[in-house]
Design a protein around this motif. Sequence first.
Motif, PDB file in Angstrom:
ATOM      1  N   ASP A 110     -34.820  87.609 105.876  1.00 57.31           N
ATOM      2  CA  ASP A 110     -34.804  89.055 105.619  1.00 57.31           C
ATOM      3  C   ASP A 110     -34.092  89.389 104.313  1.00 57.31           C
ATOM      4  N   GLY A 111     -33.993  88.404 103.413  1.00 59.08           N
ATOM      5  CA  GLY A 111     -33.341  88.643 102.128  1.00 59.08           C
ATOM      6  C   GLY A 111     -34.303  89.134 101.076  1.00 59.08           C
ATOM      7  N   GLU A 112     -33.841  89.232  99.828  1.00 52.37           N
ATOM      8  CA  GLU A 112     -34.682  89.603  98.694  1.00 52.37           C
ATOM      9  C   GLU A 112     -34.797  88.421  97.747  1.00 52.37           C
ATOM     10  N   VAL A 113     -35.828  88.425  96.934  1.00 53.65           N
ATOM     11  CA  VAL A 113     -36.061  87.320  96.006  1.00 53.65           C
ATOM     12  C   VAL A 113     -35.145  87.478  94.795  1.00 53.65           C
ATOM     13  N   VAL A 114     -34.363  86.446  94.550  1.00 56.61           N
ATOM     14  CA  VAL A 114     -33.483  86.380  93.381  1.00 56.61           C
ATOM     15  C   VAL A 114     -34.042  85.322  92.437  1.00 56.61           C
ATOM     16  N   THR A 115     -34.044  85.630  91.157  1.00 57.12           N
ATOM     17  CA  THR A 115     -34.551  84.708  90.137  1.00 57.12           C
ATOM     18  C   THR A 115     -33.406  84.255  89.237  1.00 57.12           C
ATOM     19  N   ALA A 116     -33.244  82.939  89.128  1.00 61.64           N
ATOM     20  CA  ALA A 116     -32.211  82.368  88.269  1.00 61.64           C
ATOM     21  C   ALA A 116     -32.861  81.676  87.077  1.00 61.64           C
ATOM     22  N   TYR A 117     -32.317  81.927  85.897  1.00 67.42           N
ATOM     23  CA  TYR A 117     -32.736  81.264  84.665  1.00 67.42           C
ATOM     24  C   TYR A 117     -31.599  80.341  84.252  1.00 67.42           C
ATOM     25  N   VAL A 118     -31.908  79.057  84.039  1.00 67.01           N
ATOM     26  CA  VAL A 118     -30.855  78.071  83.812  1.00 67.01           C
ATOM     27  C   VAL A 118     -31.187  77.172  82.626  1.00 67.01           C
ATOM     28  N   PHE A 119     -30.200  77.018  81.746  1.00 65.27           N
ATOM     29  CA  PHE A 119     -30.249  75.985  80.705  1.00 65.27           C
ATOM     30  C   PHE A 119     -29.028  75.100  80.935  1.00 65.27           C
ATOM     31  N   ALA A 120     -29.271  73.816  81.208  1.00 63.29           N
ATOM     32  CA  ALA A 120     -28.172  72.897  81.492  1.00 63.29           C
ATOM     33  C   ALA A 120     -28.259  71.679  80.581  1.00 63.29           C
ATOM     34  N   ASP A 121     -27.136  71.309  80.037  1.00 64.67           N
ATOM     35  CA  ASP A 121     -26.991  70.114  79.209  1.00 64.67           C
ATOM     36  C   ASP A 121     -26.070  69.159  79.984  1.00 64.67           C
ATOM     37  N   ASN A 122     -26.581  68.197  80.762  1.00 63.59           N
ATOM     38  CA  ASN A 122     -28.005  67.888  80.737  1.00 63.59           C
ATOM     39  C   ASN A 122     -28.721  68.258  82.040  1.00 63.59           C
ATOM     40  N   TYR A 123     -28.040  68.209  83.180  1.00 64.58           N
ATOM     41  CA  TYR A 123     -28.709  68.222  84.485  1.00 64.58           C
ATOM     42  C   TYR A 123     -27.948  69.109  85.463  1.00 64.58           C
ATOM     43  N   PHE A 124     -28.723  69.773  86.367  1.00 65.15           N
ATOM     44  CA  PHE A 124     -28.077  70.577  87.414  1.00 65.15           C
ATOM     45  C   PHE A 124     -28.796  70.425  88.740  1.00 65.15           C
ATOM     46  N   GLU A 125     -28.051  70.657  89.810  1.00 65.10           N
ATOM     47  CA  GLU A 125     -28.581  70.850  91.157  1.00 65.10           C
ATOM     48  C   GLU A 125     -27.958  72.120  91.708  1.00 65.10           C
ATOM     49  N   MET A 126     -28.783  73.032  92.233  1.00 59.90           N
ATOM     50  CA  MET A 126     -28.296  74.326  92.692  1.00 59.90           C
ATOM     51  C   MET A 126     -28.458  74.479  94.199  1.00 59.90           C
ATOM     52  N   LYS A 151     -34.918  83.357  98.302  1.00 59.70           N
ATOM     53  CA  LYS A 151     -34.846  84.591  99.081  1.00 59.70           C
ATOM     54  C   LYS A 151     -33.539  84.587  99.864  1.00 59.70           C
ATOM     55  N   VAL A 152     -32.698  85.595  99.620  1.00 58.35           N
ATOM     56  CA  VAL A 152     -31.350  85.575 100.189  1.00 58.35           C
ATOM     57  C   VAL A 152     -30.817  86.988 100.344  1.00 58.35           C
ATOM     58  N   LYS A 153     -29.867  87.152 101.232  1.00 53.64           N
ATOM     59  CA  LYS A 153     -29.163  88.412 101.380  1.00 53.64           C
ATOM     60  C   LYS A 153     -27.868  88.367 100.570  1.00 53.64           C
ATOM     61  N   ILE A 154     -27.522  89.491  99.990  1.00 52.09           N
ATOM     62  CA  ILE A 154     -26.251  89.610  99.270  1.00 52.09           C
ATOM     63  C   ILE A 154     -25.185  90.059 100.264  1.00 52.09           C
ATOM     64  N   PRO A 155     -23.995  89.439 100.250  1.00 54.29           N
ATOM     65  CA  PRO A 155     -23.468  88.467  99.278  1.00 54.29           C
ATOM     66  C   PRO A 155     -23.983  87.051  99.544  1.00 54.29           C
ATOM     67  N   PHE A 156     -23.951  86.233  98.493  1.00 50.37           N
ATOM     68  CA  PHE A 156     -24.312  84.825  98.640  1.00 50.37           C
ATOM     69  C   PHE A 156     -23.499  84.001  97.654  1.00 50.37           C
ATOM     70  N   THR A 157     -23.381  82.716  97.973  1.00 44.72           N
ATOM     71  CA  THR A 157     -22.566  81.817  97.158  1.00 44.72           C
ATOM     72  C   THR A 157     -23.437  80.799  96.438  1.00 44.72           C
ATOM     73  N   ILE A 158     -23.236  80.712  95.136  1.00 46.36           N
ATOM     74  CA  ILE A 158     -23.914  79.730  94.286  1.00 46.36           C
ATOM     75  C   ILE A 158     -23.001  78.515  94.128  1.00 46.36           C
ATOM     76  N   ALA A 159     -23.543  77.339  94.356  1.00 48.83           N
ATOM     77  CA  ALA A 159     -22.802  76.097  94.101  1.00 48.83           C
ATOM     78  C   ALA A 159     -23.714  75.168  93.320  1.00 48.83           C
ATOM     79  N   ASP A 194     -32.057  90.317  90.450  1.00 50.53           N
ATOM     80  CA  ASP A 194     -32.556  90.693  91.772  1.00 50.53           C
ATOM     81  C   ASP A 194     -34.050  91.000  91.713  1.00 50.53           C
ATOM     82  N   ALA A 195     -34.601  91.463  92.842  1.00 48.60           N
ATOM     83  CA  ALA A 195     -36.039  91.712  92.941  1.00 48.60           C
ATOM     84  C   ALA A 195     -36.507  92.813  92.009  1.00 48.60           C
ATOM     85  N   LYS A 196     -35.590  93.673  91.560  1.00 46.61           N
ATOM     86  CA  LYS A 196     -35.923  94.745  90.630  1.00 46.61           C
ATOM     87  C   LYS A 196     -35.798  94.306  89.173  1.00 46.61           C
TER      88      LYS A 196
END
Length: 321
Positions: A110-126, A151-159, A194-196
């Motif tokens: 029941d969350g909303e779609v969040v879009t993340a844009y990432v540039f990592a030197d060199n590698y990431f796992e989210m 798709k997630v509800k706010i608040p949420f934790t990024i690691a 966010d979705a908007k």
Amino acid sequence: MTACKNGQNSKKTTPENLEIYKGTASVTQGPATVLTENIFECDRGREAPIGISTATDGSEWTVPAEVNFTDDSFPFASDLFNPCTKVEYASADEALAALDGTDIIEVDSDGEVVTAYVFADNYFEMYINGVAVGKDNVPFTQFNSNIVRFKVKIPFTIAMKLVDWEENSGLGSEANRGQAFHPGDGGMVAVFKDAKGEIIATTDANWKAQTYYTAPLRDLSCASEEGTLRLSETCSTEDSNDGTSYYALHWKKPTNWQSADFDDSEWPKATEFTNNTIGVDNKPAYTNFIDVFDNSAADAQFIWSTNVVLDNEVLVRYTVE
């Protein structure tokens, strides 16, 4: 391709050398034993080896990090700009338009779609609330950037697990600038919308960042700790043609560092670095998307631990309220 390649040290670790190091890390010296010569093939890209380093206390460490790059259950991020796959979008809008929705990872139904844009030197796992949502498509080079949608509800934790890869396995370095042992730098920048299409988070010093692998170190006495800070700012970052006797420091990662309820209150704050320090002016994986990463109203900052050159594995976290 796999191979065993035992490193030969030009100098042995002695009790006197170890006594000058007063930190909490396990210490290794010299090259790792290479298990996989290259986990990813890319035209004009560097080889990305995986190795095992054995510390003076007998513990074994995967270098540059334990990653899920070859684990099919961990989803790949979508390409924003990737010279290895030849998927090279000129704008974020163009990249988004190419997605069909199957890339969206559901954290909350029941969350909303969040879009993340990432540039990592060199590698990431989210991870989002402990759920794996996207990993980098390229472990080393060529330099690329990614889109991760969930798709997630706010608040949420990024690691996120961040890795500055290495050609010289176990020695945190690569051939560059005419030298065999050049300690390359890291750096990661990300924007979350966010979705908007409104920016709800950017990387900055409000994130937490902890170091788990530092190399190469010529002299163990340069490394220190202040509380939970793992410091190496006085250590040399000069290039060398013989780094086979250099040291590395390794710390064990918490088992639940990805989860939303993990207590990161004692972790240091992330350190911000300028675009110029990271060196992205000639990288279209970044410069094609200045309107996203360097938005005039919410300029995302490159972050890392305190040492963007010598710290090769860094975990970062942030909670979006």
